[in-house]
Design a protein around this motif. Structure first.
Motif, PDB file in Angstrom:
ATOM      1  N   ILE A  51       8.619 -15.437   5.915  1.00 40.69           N
ATOM      2  CA  ILE A  51       9.126 -16.696   5.366  1.00 40.69           C
ATOM      3  C   ILE A  51       9.034 -17.755   6.454  1.00 40.69           C
ATOM      4  CG2 ILE A  51      11.189 -17.860   4.494  1.00 40.69           C
ATOM      5  CD1 ILE A  51      12.002 -15.220   3.198  1.00 40.69           C
ATOM      6  N   GLN A  52       8.525 -18.927   6.083  1.00 44.05           N
ATOM      7  CA  GLN A  52       8.234 -19.955   7.086  1.00 44.05           C
ATOM      8  C   GLN A  52       9.345 -20.987   7.269  1.00 44.05           C
ATOM      9  OE1 GLN A  52       5.836 -19.509   4.369  1.00 44.05           O
ATOM     10  NE2 GLN A  52       5.029 -17.822   5.600  1.00 44.05           N
ATOM     11  N   LYS A  53      10.212 -21.145   6.266  1.00 46.85           N
ATOM     12  CA  LYS A  53      11.211 -22.206   6.309  1.00 46.85           C
ATOM     13  C   LYS A  53      12.608 -21.638   6.075  1.00 46.85           C
ATOM     14  CE  LYS A  53       7.891 -25.564   4.451  1.00 46.85           C
ATOM     15  NZ  LYS A  53       7.598 -26.507   3.343  1.00 46.85           N
ATOM     16  N   LEU A  54      13.565 -22.210   6.779  1.00 45.32           N
ATOM     17  CA  LEU A  54      14.952 -21.770   6.658  1.00 45.32           C
ATOM     18  C   LEU A  54      15.862 -22.981   6.518  1.00 45.32           C
ATOM     19  CD1 LEU A  54      17.384 -19.816   6.926  1.00 45.32           C
ATOM     20  CD2 LEU A  54      17.125 -20.019   9.415  1.00 45.32           C
ATOM     21  N   VAL A  55      16.790 -22.897   5.571  1.00 46.72           N
ATOM     22  CA  VAL A  55      17.838 -23.907   5.425  1.00 46.72           C
ATOM     23  C   VAL A  55      19.170 -23.243   5.784  1.00 46.72           C
ATOM     24  CG1 VAL A  55      18.993 -25.534   3.898  1.00 46.72           C
ATOM     25  CG2 VAL A  55      16.555 -25.037   3.566  1.00 46.72           C
ATOM     26  N   LEU A  56      19.812 -23.767   6.809  1.00 44.63           N
ATOM     27  CA  LEU A  56      21.150 -23.313   7.172  1.00 44.63           C
ATOM     28  C   LEU A  56      22.157 -24.272   6.565  1.00 44.63           C
ATOM     29  CD1 LEU A  56      20.836 -22.303  10.941  1.00 44.63           C
ATOM     30  CD2 LEU A  56      21.180 -20.788   9.001  1.00 44.63           C
ATOM     31  N   VAL A  57      23.022 -23.756   5.700  1.00 40.03           N
ATOM     32  CA  VAL A  57      24.066 -24.576   5.089  1.00 40.03           C
ATOM     33  C   VAL A  57      25.297 -24.457   5.977  1.00 40.03           C
ATOM     34  CG1 VAL A  57      25.405 -25.047   3.006  1.00 40.03           C
ATOM     35  CG2 VAL A  57      23.105 -24.068   2.811  1.00 40.03           C
ATOM     36  N   ILE A  58      25.575 -25.523   6.691  1.00 41.04           N
ATOM     37  CA  ILE A  58      26.599 -25.491   7.731  1.00 41.04           C
ATOM     38  C   ILE A  58      27.851 -26.247   7.296  1.00 41.04           C
ATOM     39  CG2 ILE A  58      24.936 -25.251   9.603  1.00 41.04           C
ATOM     40  CD1 ILE A  58      25.164 -28.258  10.083  1.00 41.04           C
ATOM     41  N   GLY A  59      28.943 -26.019   8.015  1.00 42.84           N
ATOM     42  CA  GLY A  59      30.162 -26.789   7.815  1.00 42.84           C
ATOM     43  C   GLY A  59      30.152 -28.015   8.710  1.00 42.84           C
ATOM     44  N   ASN A  60      31.270 -28.662   8.799  1.00 41.35           N
ATOM     45  CA  ASN A  60      31.349 -29.891   9.589  1.00 41.35           C
ATOM     46  C   ASN A  60      31.329 -29.630  11.094  1.00 41.35           C
ATOM     47  OD1 ASN A  60      31.562 -31.786   7.397  1.00 41.35           O
ATOM     48  ND2 ASN A  60      33.629 -30.992   7.032  1.00 41.35           N
ATOM     49  N   ASP A  61      31.723 -28.442  11.513  1.00 42.55           N
ATOM     50  CA  ASP A  61      31.782 -28.122  12.946  1.00 42.55           C
ATOM     51  C   ASP A  61      30.786 -27.008  13.253  1.00 42.55           C
ATOM     52  OD1 ASP A  61      33.948 -29.924  13.399  1.00 42.55           O
ATOM     53  OD2 ASP A  61      35.286 -28.443  12.482  1.00 42.55           O
ATOM     54  N   ALA A  62      29.515 -27.380  13.363  1.00 48.47           N
ATOM     55  CA  ALA A  62      28.461 -26.381  13.559  1.00 48.47           C
ATOM     56  C   ALA A  62      27.659 -26.623  14.827  1.00 48.47           C
ATOM     57  CB  ALA A  62      27.537 -26.363  12.346  1.00 48.47           C
ATOM     58  N   ASP A  63      28.240 -27.364  15.774  1.00 48.91           N
ATOM     59  CA  ASP A  63      27.503 -27.683  16.993  1.00 48.91           C
ATOM     60  C   ASP A  63      27.091 -26.423  17.757  1.00 48.91           C
ATOM     61  OD1 ASP A  63      27.736 -30.328  16.388  1.00 48.91           O
ATOM     62  OD2 ASP A  63      29.396 -30.727  17.770  1.00 48.91           O
ATOM     63  N   THR A  64      27.948 -25.412  17.734  1.00 48.48           N
ATOM     64  CA  THR A  64      27.645 -24.183  18.464  1.00 48.48           C
ATOM     65  C   THR A  64      26.381 -23.524  17.923  1.00 48.48           C
ATOM     66  OG1 THR A  64      30.012 -23.835  18.817  1.00 48.48           O
ATOM     67  CG2 THR A  64      28.565 -21.956  19.205  1.00 48.48           C
ATOM     68  N   ILE A  65      26.233 -23.524  16.608  1.00 56.31           N
ATOM     69  CA  ILE A  65      25.043 -22.925  15.996  1.00 56.31           C
ATOM     70  C   ILE A  65      23.796 -23.715  16.383  1.00 56.31           C
ATOM     71  CG2 ILE A  65      23.907 -22.377  13.816  1.00 56.31           C
ATOM     72  CD1 ILE A  65      26.711 -22.020  12.594  1.00 56.31           C
ATOM     73  N   LYS A  66      23.850 -25.017  16.262  1.00 57.20           N
ATOM     74  CA  LYS A  66      22.701 -25.851  16.609  1.00 57.20           C
ATOM     75  C   LYS A  66      22.345 -25.705  18.085  1.00 57.20           C
ATOM     76  CE  LYS A  66      23.436 -29.424  13.082  1.00 57.20           C
ATOM     77  NZ  LYS A  66      23.711 -30.861  12.834  1.00 57.20           N
ATOM     78  N   GLN A  67      23.351 -25.656  18.940  1.00 59.94           N
ATOM     79  CA  GLN A  67      23.110 -25.552  20.373  1.00 59.94           C
ATOM     80  C   GLN A  67      22.452 -24.226  20.718  1.00 59.94           C
ATOM     81  OE1 GLN A  67      26.493 -26.531  22.839  1.00 59.94           O
ATOM     82  NE2 GLN A  67      25.674 -25.414  24.591  1.00 59.94           N
ATOM     83  N   TYR A  68      22.809 -23.173  20.015  1.00 64.24           N
ATOM     84  CA  TYR A  68      22.212 -21.869  20.297  1.00 64.24           C
ATOM     85  C   TYR A  68      20.696 -21.919  20.138  1.00 64.24           C
ATOM     86  CZ  TYR A  68      20.877 -16.962  19.876  1.00 64.24           C
ATOM     87  OH  TYR A  68      20.255 -15.745  20.050  1.00 64.24           O
ATOM     88  N   PHE A  69      20.243 -22.592  19.086  1.00 63.68           N
ATOM     89  CA  PHE A  69      18.800 -22.646  18.837  1.00 63.68           C
ATOM     90  C   PHE A  69      18.112 -23.750  19.626  1.00 63.68           C
ATOM     91  CE2 PHE A  69      20.465 -20.478  15.045  1.00 63.68           C
ATOM     92  CZ  PHE A  69      19.710 -19.318  15.144  1.00 63.68           C
ATOM     93  N   ASN A  70      18.872 -24.509  20.398  1.00 66.25           N
ATOM     94  CA  ASN A  70      18.320 -25.554  21.262  1.00 66.25           C
ATOM     95  C   ASN A  70      19.043 -25.519  22.603  1.00 66.25           C
ATOM     96  OD1 ASN A  70      16.463 -27.302  19.377  1.00 66.25           O
ATOM     97  ND2 ASN A  70      18.329 -26.888  18.204  1.00 66.25           N
ATOM     98  N   PRO A  71      18.739 -24.530  23.442  1.00 70.18           N
ATOM     99  CA  PRO A  71      19.430 -24.403  24.730  1.00 70.18           C
ATOM    100  C   PRO A  71      19.314 -25.682  25.563  1.00 70.18           C
ATOM    101  CG  PRO A  71      18.110 -22.446  24.269  1.00 70.18           C
ATOM    102  CD  PRO A  71      17.747 -23.454  23.231  1.00 70.18           C
ATOM    103  N   THR A  72      20.359 -26.000  26.289  1.00 75.33           N
ATOM    104  CA  THR A  72      20.397 -27.235  27.069  1.00 75.33           C
ATOM    105  C   THR A  72      19.391 -27.175  28.224  1.00 75.33           C
ATOM    106  OG1 THR A  72      22.115 -26.387  28.547  1.00 75.33           O
ATOM    107  CG2 THR A  72      22.845 -27.522  26.544  1.00 75.33           C
TER     108      THR A  72
END
Length: 293
Positions: free
Chosen positions: A50-71
């Motif tokens: 599968i080529q595309k993924l939609v993550l349905v997140i809540g209002n406080d999902a910065d931790t999830i986004k940060q995991y997939f985009n390391p600083t």
């Protein structure tokens, strides 16, 4: 042949069973060995082509986004220590799938969460994976196996498993045609949410993986909220069942409900036992614990 190009993972749940830790860490970020649960689920999607993924997140999902985009600072530190390999698995995953985010602003049920992804699915069938369910199969991942069945029969497919009597009243149970499609596929005639053991038509429970035809989105838009003003996926699937066939796929392999602390512990023990660097010591420790208790 209609392809399954998009997967949806709802990750907006509050994780109340894991409080207080989930007051600061999303439940899907709790680890199974060295990887958060969400990583394992997404790896399953990638391995299912599968080529595309939609993550349905809540209002406080910065931790999830940060995991997939390391600083950048983390990258620099690891590079200076020649330890970039520690986050290679994240970059490998990012290269193989397009991840997009939609927000479920208020927790209004699983069906409502899935509906938020409608505009990103291009009117195609979708795979829905619930992150509380970790499923290990010996060959291809369960989502790939279900997609194979979907391609063959061109009907929606739901993962099912046989469960003991004491779990029936807490799960969605299927009624199925007495003439099975074959040994792993069951034609579903009714979906019953949390029946009593006395009223349950079978011991086959719905289990966190779905391949669903796109008509489900129009049905979800017209599904009335039920208890707690929530829109449930089960209600929408029951409506879809009035117009189309839906099949239950009885999958092979191990299932872990990591939405509970004990399930998460079991998953960690299972996956650790699959790793050569842990297996011997872990098995010896478990054997010693068994002798003590």
């Amino acid at each position: 042949m209609t392809s399954v190009n998009t997967a949806i993972i709802p990750v907006a749940g509050l994780g109340t069973r894991f409080l207080p830790v989930t007051s600061s860490i999303p439940k899907v970020m709790l680890p199974i060995i060295e990887l958060p649960a969400i990583h394992l689920i997404i790896q399953e999607i990638v391995d299912s082509d599968i080529q595309k993924l939609v993550l349905v997140i809540g209002n406080d999902a910065d931790t999830i986004k940060q995991y997939f985009n390391p600083t950048e600072s983390l990258k620099k530190i690891l590079k200076s220590q020649n330890k970039e390999y520690l986050i290679d698995k994240i970059f490998e995953l990012n290269q193989k799938i397009e991840i997009r985010y939609v927000t479920q602003k208020h927790p209004r049920g699983l069906g409502h969460a899935i509906l938020q992804a409608k505009n990103l699915t291009q009117n195609e069938p979708v795979a829905v994976l619930l992150p509380d369910d970790i499923i290990s199969t010996t060959d291809e991942p369960i989502t790939k196996l279900m997609i194979n069945e979907f391609h063959r029969i061109q009907q929606s497919v739901i993962a099912i498993r046989k469960v003991p009597d004491d779990l029936i009243s807490s799960l969605g149970i299927i009624r199925h045609n007495s003439k099975d499609f074959h040994e792993k596929l069951f034609e579903i005639t009714e979906l019953i949410e949390k029946p009593s053991i006395k009223d349950a038509p079978s011991n086959l429970a719905v289990t966190g993986r779905y391949i669903i035809k796109p008509e489900i989105f129009d049905i979800l838009e017209n599904t009335q909220p039920g208890a707690l003003q929530e829109i449930q996926l089960t209600d929408a699937l029951s409506s879809l069942l009035q117009h189309q066939k839906i099949y239950g796929y009885k999958f092979p392999g191990e299932h872990f409900d990591i939405g509970t602390p004990l399930g998460l512990i079991k998953a960690n023990i299972f996956y650790a036992s699959q790793k050569s660097e842990f297996k011997k010591e872990l098995m010896n420790w478990l054997k010693n614990q068994n002798s003590i208790y």
